[in-house]
Design a protein around this motif. Structure first.
Motif, PDB file in Angstrom:
ATOM      1  N   SER A  16       0.953  -1.059   0.018  1.00 29.78           N
ATOM      2  CA  SER A  16      -0.031   0.124  -0.171  1.00 29.78           C
ATOM      3  C   SER A  16       0.915   1.208  -0.034  1.00 29.78           C
ATOM      4  N   LEU A  17       0.321   2.468  -0.369  1.00 38.66           N
ATOM      5  CA  LEU A  17       0.936   3.746  -0.543  1.00 38.66           C
ATOM      6  C   LEU A  17      -0.130   4.765  -0.476  1.00 38.66           C
ATOM      7  N   ARG A  18       0.161   5.822   0.323  1.00 43.64           N
ATOM      8  CA  ARG A  18      -0.875   6.973   0.282  1.00 43.64           C
ATOM      9  C   ARG A  18      -0.134   8.179  -0.371  1.00 43.64           C
ATOM     10  N   LEU A  19      -0.550   8.651  -1.253  1.00 45.03           N
ATOM     11  CA  LEU A  19      -0.448   9.853  -2.037  1.00 45.03           C
ATOM     12  C   LEU A  19      -1.097  11.013  -1.248  1.00 45.03           C
ATOM     13  N   SER A  20      -0.376  12.336  -1.467  1.00 47.91           N
ATOM     14  CA  SER A  20      -0.917  13.328  -0.865  1.00 47.91           C
ATOM     15  C   SER A  20      -0.941  14.392  -2.082  1.00 47.91           C
ATOM     16  N   CYS A  21      -1.743  15.424  -1.909  1.00 50.52           N
ATOM     17  CA  CYS A  21      -1.765  16.615  -2.924  1.00 50.52           C
ATOM     18  C   CYS A  21      -2.129  17.441  -2.070  1.00 50.52           C
ATOM     19  N   ALA A  22      -1.194  18.440  -1.860  1.00 50.35           N
ATOM     20  CA  ALA A  22      -1.297  19.717  -1.053  1.00 50.35           C
ATOM     21  C   ALA A  22      -1.576  20.944  -1.858  1.00 50.35           C
ATOM     22  N   ALA A  23      -2.472  21.698  -1.532  1.00 47.38           N
ATOM     23  CA  ALA A  23      -2.656  22.917  -2.521  1.00 47.38           C
ATOM     24  C   ALA A  23      -2.413  24.197  -1.729  1.00 47.38           C
ATOM     25  N   SER A  24      -1.844  25.091  -2.544  1.00 45.34           N
ATOM     26  CA  SER A  24      -1.610  26.311  -1.968  1.00 45.34           C
ATOM     27  C   SER A  24      -2.062  27.459  -2.862  1.00 45.34           C
ATOM     28  N   GLY A  25      -2.468  28.801  -2.448  1.00 45.32           N
ATOM     29  CA  GLY A  25      -2.773  29.727  -3.357  1.00 45.32           C
ATOM     30  C   GLY A  25      -4.221  30.004  -3.248  1.00 45.32           C
ATOM     31  N   ARG A  26      -5.030  28.869  -3.388  1.00 49.35           N
ATOM     32  CA  ARG A  26      -6.544  29.067  -3.385  1.00 49.35           C
ATOM     33  C   ARG A  26      -6.947  27.938  -2.421  1.00 49.35           C
ATOM     34  N   THR A  27      -8.167  28.121  -1.995  1.00 47.43           N
ATOM     35  CA  THR A  27      -8.852  27.153  -1.332  1.00 47.43           C
ATOM     36  C   THR A  27      -9.148  26.089  -1.939  1.00 47.43           C
ATOM     37  N   LEU A  28      -8.856  25.090  -1.528  1.00 44.24           N
ATOM     38  CA  LEU A  28      -9.117  23.534  -2.339  1.00 44.24           C
ATOM     39  C   LEU A  28     -10.489  22.966  -2.669  1.00 44.24           C
ATOM     40  N   SER A  29     -11.360  23.678  -1.659  1.00 48.88           N
ATOM     41  CA  SER A  29     -12.684  23.249  -1.494  1.00 48.88           C
ATOM     42  C   SER A  29     -13.408  24.150  -2.748  1.00 48.88           C
ATOM     43  N   ASN A  30     -12.816  24.924  -3.298  1.00 48.33           N
ATOM     44  CA  ASN A  30     -13.206  25.407  -4.615  1.00 48.33           C
ATOM     45  C   ASN A  30     -13.408  24.514  -5.885  1.00 48.33           C
ATOM     46  N   TYR A  31     -12.553  23.340  -5.753  1.00 48.07           N
ATOM     47  CA  TYR A  31     -12.407  22.416  -6.770  1.00 48.07           C
ATOM     48  C   TYR A  31     -12.785  21.145  -6.781  1.00 48.07           C
ATOM     49  N   ASP A  32     -13.241  20.329  -7.512  1.00 48.57           N
ATOM     50  CA  ASP A  32     -13.420  19.166  -7.773  1.00 48.57           C
ATOM     51  C   ASP A  32     -11.854  18.591  -7.940  1.00 48.57           C
ATOM     52  N   MET A  33     -11.408  17.518  -7.448  1.00 51.38           N
ATOM     53  CA  MET A  33     -10.018  17.154  -7.579  1.00 51.38           C
ATOM     54  C   MET A  33      -9.931  15.558  -8.201  1.00 51.38           C
TER      55      MET A  33
END
Length: 116
Positions: A16-33
């Motif tokens: 198993s692995l867990r990938l992360s995607c960290a956002a900066s600059g804008r609030t991530l809740s504004n986007y489907d990912m």
């Protein structure tokens, strides 16, 4: 929005692995990912996505039951939990943000290598 994917590495088949995607600059809740991947010599393919609220997810057939996408909007981070990994999951994995119809913002990718 700037996206930074991390968490890739070398793992044995079945692991198993867990990938992360960290956002900066804008609030991530504004986007489907979404998560995508590109294996050596192949075109980029869609892996799955998650709605802005996190209530709905969708996966391509090859990862259903093995991969799970989640998000923590308070941390501005999206995750891809990958279980029961197979050698054919080997690829560079990308996260992307979709403000409307199209994915417009992409992370730099993180390499996942699954050994047999």
């Amino acid at each position: 929005v700037q996206l930074q994917a991390s968490g890739g590495g070398l793992v044995q088949a079945g692991g198993s692995l867990r990938l992360s995607c960290a956002a900066s600059g804008r609030t991530l809740s504004n986007y489907d990912m979404g998560w995508f991947r590109q294996a050596p010599g192949k075109e980029r393919e869609f892996v799955g996505d998650i709605t802005r609220s996190g209530r709905k997810t969708y996966y391509t057939d090859s990862v259903k039951g093995r991969f799970t996408i989640s998000r923590d909007n308070a941390l501005n981070t999206v995750y891809l939990q990958m279980n029961s990994l197979k050698p054919e999951d080997t690829a560079v994995y990308y996260c992307a943000a979709r403000p409307g119809v199209r994915y417009e913002y992409w992370g730099q990718g993180t390499l996942v290598t699954v050994s047999s």
